[in-house]
Design a protein around this motif. Sequence first.
Motif, mmCIF file in Angstrom:
data_model
loop_
_atom_site.group_PDB
_atom_site.id
_atom_site.type_symbol
_atom_site.label_atom_id
_atom_site.label_comp_id
_atom_site.label_asym_id
_atom_site.label_seq_id
_atom_site.Cartn_x
_atom_site.Cartn_y
_atom_site.Cartn_z
ATOM 1 N N LYS A 157 -7.085 -112.853 -10.417
ATOM 2 C CA LYS A 157 -8.090 -112.820 -9.357
ATOM 3 C C LYS A 157 -7.800 -113.881 -8.299
ATOM 4 O O LYS A 157 -7.954 -113.634 -7.098
ATOM 5 N N ALA A 158 -7.370 -115.047 -8.728
ATOM 6 C CA ALA A 158 -7.024 -116.109 -7.773
ATOM 7 C C ALA A 158 -5.871 -115.678 -6.876
ATOM 8 O O ALA A 158 -5.864 -115.960 -5.671
ATOM 9 N N ALA A 159 -4.883 -114.978 -7.435
ATOM 10 C CA ALA A 159 -3.743 -114.515 -6.646
ATOM 11 C C ALA A 159 -4.172 -113.446 -5.639
ATOM 12 O O ALA A 159 -3.698 -113.437 -4.490
ATOM 13 N N TYR A 160 -5.054 -112.555 -6.044
ATOM 14 C CA TYR A 160 -5.576 -111.516 -5.145
ATOM 15 C C TYR A 160 -6.340 -112.169 -3.996
ATOM 16 O O TYR A 160 -6.164 -111.814 -2.823
ATOM 17 N N HIS A 161 -7.184 -113.141 -4.335
ATOM 18 C CA HIS A 161 -7.936 -113.892 -3.324
ATOM 19 C C HIS A 161 -6.983 -114.610 -2.376
ATOM 20 O O HIS A 161 -7.176 -114.617 -1.152
ATOM 21 N N HIS A 162 -5.943 -115.214 -2.923
ATOM 22 C CA HIS A 162 -4.973 -115.951 -2.112
ATOM 23 C C HIS A 162 -4.315 -115.035 -1.083
ATOM 24 O O HIS A 162 -4.097 -115.430 0.071
ATOM 25 N N GLU A 163 -3.996 -113.811 -1.492
ATOM 26 C CA GLU A 163 -3.375 -112.873 -0.552
ATOM 27 C C GLU A 163 -4.310 -112.596 0.624
ATOM 28 O O GLU A 163 -3.881 -112.577 1.789
ATOM 29 N N ILE A 164 -5.590 -112.395 0.348
ATOM 30 C CA ILE A 164 -6.561 -112.140 1.408
ATOM 31 C C ILE A 164 -6.633 -113.320 2.372
ATOM 32 O O ILE A 164 -6.605 -113.158 3.599
ATOM 33 N N GLU A 165 -6.719 -114.519 1.813
ATOM 34 C CA GLU A 165 -6.859 -115.717 2.648
ATOM 35 C C GLU A 165 -5.639 -115.936 3.533
ATOM 36 O O GLU A 165 -5.767 -116.268 4.724
ATOM 37 N N THR A 166 -4.446 -115.779 2.980
ATOM 38 C CA THR A 166 -3.242 -116.048 3.757
ATOM 39 C C THR A 166 -2.980 -114.969 4.802
ATOM 40 O O THR A 166 -2.395 -115.254 5.850
ATOM 41 N N LEU A 167 -3.418 -113.741 4.539
ATOM 42 C CA LEU A 167 -3.311 -112.708 5.563
ATOM 43 C C LEU A 167 -4.193 -113.039 6.763
ATOM 44 O O LEU A 167 -3.825 -112.771 7.910
ATOM 45 N N CYS A 168 -5.361 -113.614 6.492
ATOM 46 C CA CYS A 168 -6.279 -113.954 7.589
ATOM 47 C C CYS A 168 -5.846 -115.219 8.316
ATOM 48 O O CYS A 168 -5.894 -115.280 9.541
ATOM 49 N N ASP A 169 -5.424 -116.224 7.557
ATOM 50 C CA ASP A 169 -5.115 -117.532 8.135
ATOM 51 C C ASP A 169 -3.825 -118.061 7.516
ATOM 52 O O ASP A 169 -3.809 -118.442 6.348
ATOM 53 N N PRO A 170 -2.736 -118.104 8.270
ATOM 54 C CA PRO A 170 -1.451 -118.533 7.705
ATOM 55 C C PRO A 170 -1.415 -120.005 7.320
ATOM 56 O O PRO A 170 -0.457 -120.432 6.662
ATOM 57 N N THR A 171 -2.439 -120.783 7.689
ATOM 58 C CA THR A 171 -2.470 -122.193 7.306
ATOM 59 C C THR A 171 -3.175 -122.413 5.974
ATOM 60 O O THR A 171 -3.272 -123.545 5.501
ATOM 61 N N HIS A 172 -3.700 -121.342 5.381
ATOM 62 C CA HIS A 172 -4.280 -121.452 4.040
ATOM 63 C C HIS A 172 -3.168 -121.804 3.065
ATOM 64 O O HIS A 172 -2.147 -121.112 2.996
ATOM 65 N N ALA A 173 -3.345 -122.887 2.313
ATOM 66 C CA ALA A 173 -2.327 -123.307 1.351
ATOM 67 C C ALA A 173 -2.656 -122.798 -0.049
ATOM 68 O O ALA A 173 -1.915 -122.004 -0.621
#
Length: 260
Positions: A157-173
Amino acid sequence: MSDPKSHSERVREQFNKYGEAYAKFDYVSEQKGLQRLVQMADAHPEHAMLDVACGPGAIAIEFANTVREAVGIDVTDKFLEMANASAAQQGLANVRFVQGDVNQMDFPDAYFDIAVCRAAFHHFPEPAKVLGEMVRVVKPKGRLLVLDMVASEDADKAAYHHEIETLCDPTHARALSKSQFEQLFADAGPTILFERTGETAYPVDAWIEHGGPPQHDRTRILELLEACLESDHAGIPVWRTTEGTLMMAHPGIAFVLERN
């Protein structure tokens, strides 16, 4: 490991472009939330406080109404411009904003009584380094407030969430889970005095605007979030209102820490 300097450049570029959209989120300047931070920090008139990755400056400005000195540090020119304009508009002489790298802050050891960092740890490639700097610049028995989104303890679930965040904002680490935050604090030394969980909800369209992704990434984000309507893939609430608006919420956590 990501190079913090090059990541800082990406953050500056991203938020110089989309900083005004970010500042429109209600939680950024919502008065009750800001006042709650002052209470959580147990701020007093003799205190000096630091707002780490201060964004448009709302937190430091709110603290300036209580403390002796409030300082905000951020890498983003646009945010600093907005923060300085807000402070000038309110006629505050005891708040200042400086441009700098939160991985290596140009402040003396044990200078501040309070350090606050809200909604920024997920942007740090090396969160332990930033926390170490916060601990360094705070006096013994001083308070640190760390507030941010949290990832699921479930790795998928964390990996799925991470994909969403990085697609929206490339500065999400990386969004940390609750247990990862707790381990971070255990390694750095401050004592957890208090922790509280909650959620921050937004219309998905408004949330996407703050990141400004290209159309193909917007489409993918919507696909991923709409899949969460039927099953919890990301560990974040996703729903539609009766009017048909797609909504999402970031699970978040607030920690009050004391430097030993």
